[in-house]
Design an enzyme around this catalytic site. Structure first.
Site, PDB file in Angstrom:
ATOM      1  N   ILE A  16       0.866  -1.178   0.000  1.00  0.00           N
ATOM      2  CA  ILE A  16       0.000   0.000   0.000  1.00  0.00           C
ATOM      3  C   ILE A  16       0.898   1.222   0.000  1.00  0.00           C
ATOM      4  O   ILE A  16       1.665   1.451   0.954  1.00  0.00           O
ATOM      5  CB  ILE A  16      -0.929   0.023   1.231  1.00  0.00           C
ATOM      6  CG1 ILE A  16      -1.796  -1.242   1.275  1.00  0.00           C
ATOM      7  CG2 ILE A  16      -1.808   1.279   1.217  1.00  0.00           C
ATOM      8  CD1 ILE A  16      -2.544  -1.430   2.577  1.00  0.00           C
ATOM      9  N   THR A  17       0.833   2.014  -1.061  1.00  0.00           N
ATOM     10  CA  THR A  17       1.632   3.234  -1.074  1.00  0.00           C
ATOM     11  C   THR A  17       0.879   4.339  -0.322  1.00  0.00           C
ATOM     12  O   THR A  17      -0.347   4.371  -0.305  1.00  0.00           O
ATOM     13  CB  THR A  17       1.951   3.693  -2.500  1.00  0.00           C
ATOM     14  OG1 THR A  17       0.749   4.087  -3.178  1.00  0.00           O
ATOM     15  CG2 THR A  17       2.646   2.584  -3.292  1.00  0.00           C
ATOM     16  N   GLY A  18       1.630   5.212   0.315  1.00  0.00           N
ATOM     17  CA  GLY A  18       0.994   6.252   1.114  1.00  0.00           C
ATOM     18  C   GLY A  18       0.236   5.680   2.286  1.00  0.00           C
ATOM     19  O   GLY A  18      -0.913   6.054   2.542  1.00  0.00           O
ATOM     20  N   ALA A  19       0.884   4.766   3.028  1.00  0.00           N
ATOM     21  CA  ALA A  19       0.174   3.985   4.053  1.00  0.00           C
ATOM     22  C   ALA A  19       0.313   4.545   5.459  1.00  0.00           C
ATOM     23  O   ALA A  19      -0.045   3.863   6.422  1.00  0.00           O
ATOM     24  CB  ALA A  19       0.673   2.542   4.026  1.00  0.00           C
ATOM     25  N   GLY A  22      -4.339   8.856   6.488  1.00  0.00           N
ATOM     26  CA  GLY A  22      -5.610   8.819   5.771  1.00  0.00           C
ATOM     27  C   GLY A  22      -6.044   7.440   5.317  1.00  0.00           C
ATOM     28  O   GLY A  22      -6.016   6.464   6.081  1.00  0.00           O
ATOM     29  N   GLY A 138       6.392  -7.769 -13.242  1.00  0.00           N
ATOM     30  CA  GLY A 138       6.864  -9.152 -13.260  1.00  0.00           C
ATOM     31  C   GLY A 138       6.543  -9.875 -11.966  1.00  0.00           C
ATOM     32  O   GLY A 138       6.121 -11.039 -11.977  1.00  0.00           O
ATOM     33  N   TYR A 176      -4.873  18.189 -10.932  1.00  0.00           N
ATOM     34  CA  TYR A 176      -5.252  16.979 -10.193  1.00  0.00           C
ATOM     35  C   TYR A 176      -6.229  16.130 -11.008  1.00  0.00           C
ATOM     36  O   TYR A 176      -6.054  14.918 -11.163  1.00  0.00           O
ATOM     37  CB  TYR A 176      -5.875  17.387  -8.868  1.00  0.00           C
ATOM     38  CG  TYR A 176      -6.424  16.231  -8.055  1.00  0.00           C
ATOM     39  CD1 TYR A 176      -5.603  15.525  -7.187  1.00  0.00           C
ATOM     40  CD2 TYR A 176      -7.763  15.850  -8.152  1.00  0.00           C
ATOM     41  CE1 TYR A 176      -6.097  14.470  -6.432  1.00  0.00           C
ATOM     42  CE2 TYR A 176      -8.263  14.802  -7.412  1.00  0.00           C
ATOM     43  CZ  TYR A 176      -7.429  14.115  -6.555  1.00  0.00           C
ATOM     44  OH  TYR A 176      -7.922  13.058  -5.823  1.00  0.00           O
TER      45      TYR A 176
END
Length: 286
Positions: A16-19, A22, A138, A176
């Site tokens: 999870i990026t930005g974990a 929020g 991959g 955005y």
């Protein structure tokens, strides 16, 4: 929840990026609580350690913290390092949630560039997603059946390929919205490419104006909770929903019409390839 042909949640590895804040924080805690091994991406060690402590307190497996600054500078080399770190930590990846991003910015804010000289919101909300996903492609294919969930937005605006970097008539809102539409267009193309491999790719607008740092910075009143948006994303993580779709909350929906235009998607791909291939000095001249 065990799905046909898929690992139980307790057997899955999820990036999870930005974990650390929020929606991403919520997803990290909830998936770990269900038993998944979480690769916890953030840019701040202290906040990442706080999420790790919360996961352990909830009885989840020890998460892996991977620090990389994608949001402040959107340096593509940071994306490369993040992907390499993921590859070094795990030999399988069942779910990639591309959640990290930046919002409109402060009302009336000036146009900003990434460390690579690319319009900042396009760089963070689209190009970093594109690059990270392709670098991990991959690993995802080897782990199939696996999933890619791109956190997009209902706020979408058609791309102007003659002004892709918004050098003219800039606004943070337009920047955005165009980047989020580009992310959805990429979702549709990648879903078609990866369908034979067993990797599903979907985009989602979790909920409108959740009570997040991004929304507060833009000075918008919150309309939804993080829990509402989180439940919608968990639906894509855990349930069989097919591939190549755009969701508004838990329901399949329709994106901006440009997302379904193959000519526009090819043009986006052409520009993307050129941006990724260009020397940094050339990008800084944009």
């Amino acid at each position: 929840m065990t799905m046909k042909g898929r690992c139980a949640v307790s057997e899955r590895t999820i990036l999870i990026t930005g974990a650390t804040d929020g929606l991403g924080r919520y997803l990290a805690i909830e998936t770990a609580r269900a038993g998944a091994r979480v690769l916890l991406h953030g840019r701040d060690r202290e906040r990442a350690e706080e999420v790790r402590a919360r996961i352990l307190a909830e009885g989840g497996p020890e998460p892996d913290i991977i620090l990389a600054d994608l949001a402040d500078l959107a340096d593509l080399s940071a994306v490369d390092r993040l992907a390499a770190e993921v590859e070094s930590r795990t030999d399988r990846l069942d779910v990639l949630v591309n959640n990290a991003g930046i919002g409109f910015g402060a009302p009336g804010g000036a146009r900003e560039l990434s460390a690579d000289g690319i319009e900042l919101r396009f760089a963070v909300n689209y190009l970093a997603v594109y690059r990270l996903t392709h670098l991990l492609r991959g690993l995802l294919v080897r782990s199939a059946p696996s999933r890619i969930v791109n956190v997009a937005s209902i706020g979408q605006e058609p791309l102007d390929f003659d002004n892709l970097m918004l050098e003219h008539d800039y606004s943070g809102v337009s920047a955005y919205r165009r980047a989020k539409l580009a992310e959805i267009m990429f979702t549709f193309d990648l879903a078609a490419e990866l369908a034979p491999s067993g990797v599903t790719v979907n985009a989602i607008h979790p909920a409108s104006l959740m009570n997040t740092t991004m929304v507060r910075q833009a000075d918008y009143p919150a309309q939804s909770t993080i829990e509402e948006g989180g439940a919608a994303v968990l639906h894509l993580i855990n349930d069989e929903v097919g591939t190549g779709h755009y969701f508004d909350g838990p329901h399949e929906s329709r994106a901006n019409p440009q997302a379904y235009d193959p000519t526009a998607r090819r043009e986006l791909c052409r520009h993307t390839t050129a941006l990724l291939a260009a020397p940094r000095d050339a990008l800084h001249s944009k």
